[in-house]
Every structure is written in structure tokens, then in C-alpha cells.
Design a protein around this motif. Structure first.
Motif, short mmCIF file in Angstrom:
data_model
loop_
_atom_site.label_atom_id
_atom_site.label_comp_id
_atom_site.label_asym_id
_atom_site.label_seq_id
_atom_site.Cartn_x
_atom_site.Cartn_y
_atom_site.Cartn_z
N ASN A 201 0.84 -1.19 0.00
CA ASN A 201 0.00 0.00 0.00
C ASN A 201 0.88 1.24 0.00
O ASN A 201 2.00 1.24 0.48
CB ASN A 201 -0.91 0.00 1.23
CG ASN A 201 -1.89 -1.17 1.21
OD1 ASN A 201 -2.38 -1.56 0.16
ND2 ASN A 201 -2.14 -1.74 2.37
N SER A 203 0.27 4.13 1.49
CA SER A 203 0.12 5.00 2.65
C SER A 203 0.08 4.15 3.90
O SER A 203 -0.48 3.05 3.91
CB SER A 203 -1.17 5.83 2.55
OG SER A 203 -1.46 6.47 3.78
N PHE A 206 -3.33 2.95 5.17
CA PHE A 206 -4.07 1.91 4.49
C PHE A 206 -4.08 0.64 5.34
O PHE A 206 -3.26 0.44 6.22
CB PHE A 206 -3.49 1.61 3.11
CG PHE A 206 -3.88 2.62 2.06
CD1 PHE A 206 -4.61 3.74 2.38
CD2 PHE A 206 -3.50 2.42 0.75
CE1 PHE A 206 -4.97 4.67 1.41
CE2 PHE A 206 -3.85 3.32 -0.23
CZ PHE A 206 -4.58 4.47 0.10
N GLY A 210 -5.98 -2.77 1.31
CA GLY A 210 -6.32 -1.55 0.60
C GLY A 210 -6.65 -0.42 1.54
O GLY A 210 -6.20 -0.38 2.69
N SER A 211 -7.48 0.51 1.09
CA SER A 211 -7.79 1.70 1.87
C SER A 211 -8.90 1.47 2.88
O SER A 211 -9.20 2.36 3.69
CB SER A 211 -8.20 2.84 0.92
OG SER A 211 -9.33 2.46 0.16
N ARG A 212 -9.53 0.30 2.85
CA ARG A 212 -10.61 -0.01 3.79
C ARG A 212 -10.27 -1.28 4.57
O ARG A 212 -9.55 -2.14 4.08
CB ARG A 212 -11.94 -0.22 3.05
CG ARG A 212 -12.36 0.96 2.18
CD ARG A 212 -13.71 0.66 1.54
NE ARG A 212 -14.06 1.63 0.52
CZ ARG A 212 -15.21 1.63 -0.13
NH1 ARG A 212 -16.11 0.69 0.11
NH2 ARG A 212 -15.46 2.56 -1.03
#
Length: 278
Positions: A201, A203, A206, A210-212
Motif C-alpha cells: 500500500n 500509505s 491503508f 487496501g484503503s478499507r
């Protein structure tokens, strides 16, 4: 996590959802605690209310399972499910298109299921091996907790039954002849795969996929939290996890978002966990 997606009124989650587990204080064992924490974290990520029930007989109430038989989730008066993966599968059925991983493609969900199965197997088998095959842990931690809920001689019978069940399970997965170093090596390989997920990822904010958040984040958090906060005579599992600060930081972010940072305080391996079901 977008609560608007998880709180749709058509989701038929019962008002009387109960999660059963043995007492944290003197009865529950490390692998069982890991599974219970993972399920509680997952349900919180899904914004699904539940009431925690402490029961000395939780394991005997369970409909079964592959690894720990715990926790037991009762939905309404009839439906019961046990262990992390079956409970997640049932929640996905109930929530249908609004489940926690509904943002993934079908191929991504298939990959996620495989990774969840691998991570749960390795962490749980490592925990079982460390508390049943390491004699110091067994004598000072596992044996007293296995006997705690029963009077003598039933306490001795129950302890021996749990020991034999653990040995059978380790034999099924060909872990029975491993020494501690080999167990820690397998755990290190698993954690390495998780670190690769995190580093893939872009960031640090994250999650693992992923971001979720998804069920893998809940599963990893449950195991890491249980290992890092359970005081064993032999703390090798916690020691190896402490060498992966990226993974611990990831779990602390989940702790802060769901539990006000109360579970993974730095350097505290004796923090009580009773607040998790409240």
C-alpha cells in the motif's frame, strides 16, 4: 470505513446477538482468546451490535470448528456459529451486498479468503504449539487454566482431554514434531507475508488489503493483541512479533479506532481485556 454502507436498515441482524466465551481471568487459553478478539473486532468493524456472555461451558455449547471451537455466536434463539471464518461467512450472507469486503472484486475476495485461512492456521497452530508443547508454558499457564472450571477429578480429565486434542490437531497439520525455533520460523514467514501486504500500500493509513478494513485486519489484530497482552512464562511469540514494528503500528491504529487505544499500550503485557465485548 463508511458507516452509511454498513448500517442499511434492510440488514437483518438480530437484536439478541450473543457472543459466548470462557472467562478471560483464569480459563481462556491463548488461541481461544485470539479467535474471540478477532471476532469481536470484526463485528465492531461491521458496526454490528452484540452482547458478550462469559460462560464456563462456552466450549461445550459450540457447534464445533476446525481449531478452537470459540467464540460461539448465537443469532436469535436457534442459529449458532463458532470460530472466526464461519462467523465471517454468516455475516457476509446476512449483510449481502453491504458486507465489509463488498468493495473488492470477486478475484480479490478469493485471494483474501486464501490469505485469511493461511494466517489463521499459522497463528493458531503456533499458539497451540507454544502453550501445549512448551513444557514451561504448559505447566504454569495451560494446565491451571484447563482445570479452572472443574472440580477434581474432572479437572484432571479435562486437562488431559484438551492436551490430547491439541496434540491431534498439531499432528493433522504436521506441526507435532516441530521445536520452538521451527514454530517461530513459520510464524515469521506468515508475518513477512503480512508485511508485504502492508508495504504494497502507498500509505501507512491503508489496511492490509487496501484503503478499507476487511476481515484479515480483524483476524491479525485479534492474534497480535492476544499474543502481546498474554503473560506467558515463555514469551517467544510476543518477542518475535515485537521485531515487526510496522505490524504493531497497524494493530495500534485499529486499537485506537475501535477500542480507544486501551488494548495495545506500549510495553504492557498484562492489560485486562474485559472491555472488548462492551
Amino acid at each position: 470505513m463508511e458507516s452509511s454502507e454498513l448500517d442499511k436498515p434492510e440488514v437483518p441482524w438480530p437484536a439478541d446477538a450473543h457472543l459466548y466465551q470462557p472467562s478471560d481471568g483464569n480459563q481462556i487459553l491463548l488461541p481461544e482468546l485470539s479467535s474471540c478478539l478477532a471476532v469481536k473486532t470484526y463485528l465492531r468493524m461491521c458496526n454490528l451490535p452484540f452482547t458478550e456472555k462469559i460462560s464456563e461451558n462456552a466450549e461445550f455449547m459450540s457447534p464445533g470448528g476446525r481449531l478452537t471451537h470459540l467464540p460461539l455466536l448465537r443469532l436469535g434463539p436457534i442459529q449458532t456459529f463458532a470460530e472466526f471464518e464461519p462467523i465471517v461467512a454468516q455475516v457476509e450472507i446476512i449483510q449481502d451486498g453491504s458486507s465489509l469486503n463488498s468493495w473488492m472484486t470477486e478475484d480479490q475476495r478469493d485471494d483474501l479468503r486464501s490469505l485469511v485461512n493461511y494466517v489463521e492456521n499459522v497463528f493458531t497452530l503456533a499458539e497451540i504449539h507454544m502453550i501445549f508443547m512448551d513444557m514451561v508454558n504448559y505447566q504454569l499457564y495451560t494446565a491451571p487454566r484447563s482445570e479452572a472450571a472443574h472440580p477434581w477429578p474432572l479437572s484432571t480429565i479435562r486437562r488431559l482431554d484438551k492436551q490430547k486434542a491439541a496434540q491431534r490437531l498439531l499432528k493433522v497439520y504436521q506441526w507435532q514434531d516441530m521445536d520452538n525455533d521451527q514454530v517461530l520460523h513459520e510464524l515469521g514467514l506468515c508475518v513477512g507475508a503480512l508485511i508485504d501486504q502492508l508495504e504494497g500500500n502507498q500509505s501507512e493509513d491503508f489496511f492490509l488489503c487496501g484503503s478499507r478494513p476487511c476481515e484479515l485486519d480483524a483476524l491479525v489484530f485479534g492474534h497480535v493483541t492476544a499474543i502481546m497482552t498474554t503473560k506467558l512464562p515463555n514469551m517467544e511469540l510476543a518477542e518475535i512479533l515485537s521485531t515487526y514494528p510496522r505490524l504493531l503500528a497497524h494493530c495500534r491504529r485499529i486499537d485506537e479506532s475501535l477500542f480507544e487505544g486501551k488494548l495495545l499500550a506500549t510495553g504492557d503485557n498484562e492489560k485486562p481485556l474485559e472491555m472488548l465485548g462492551k
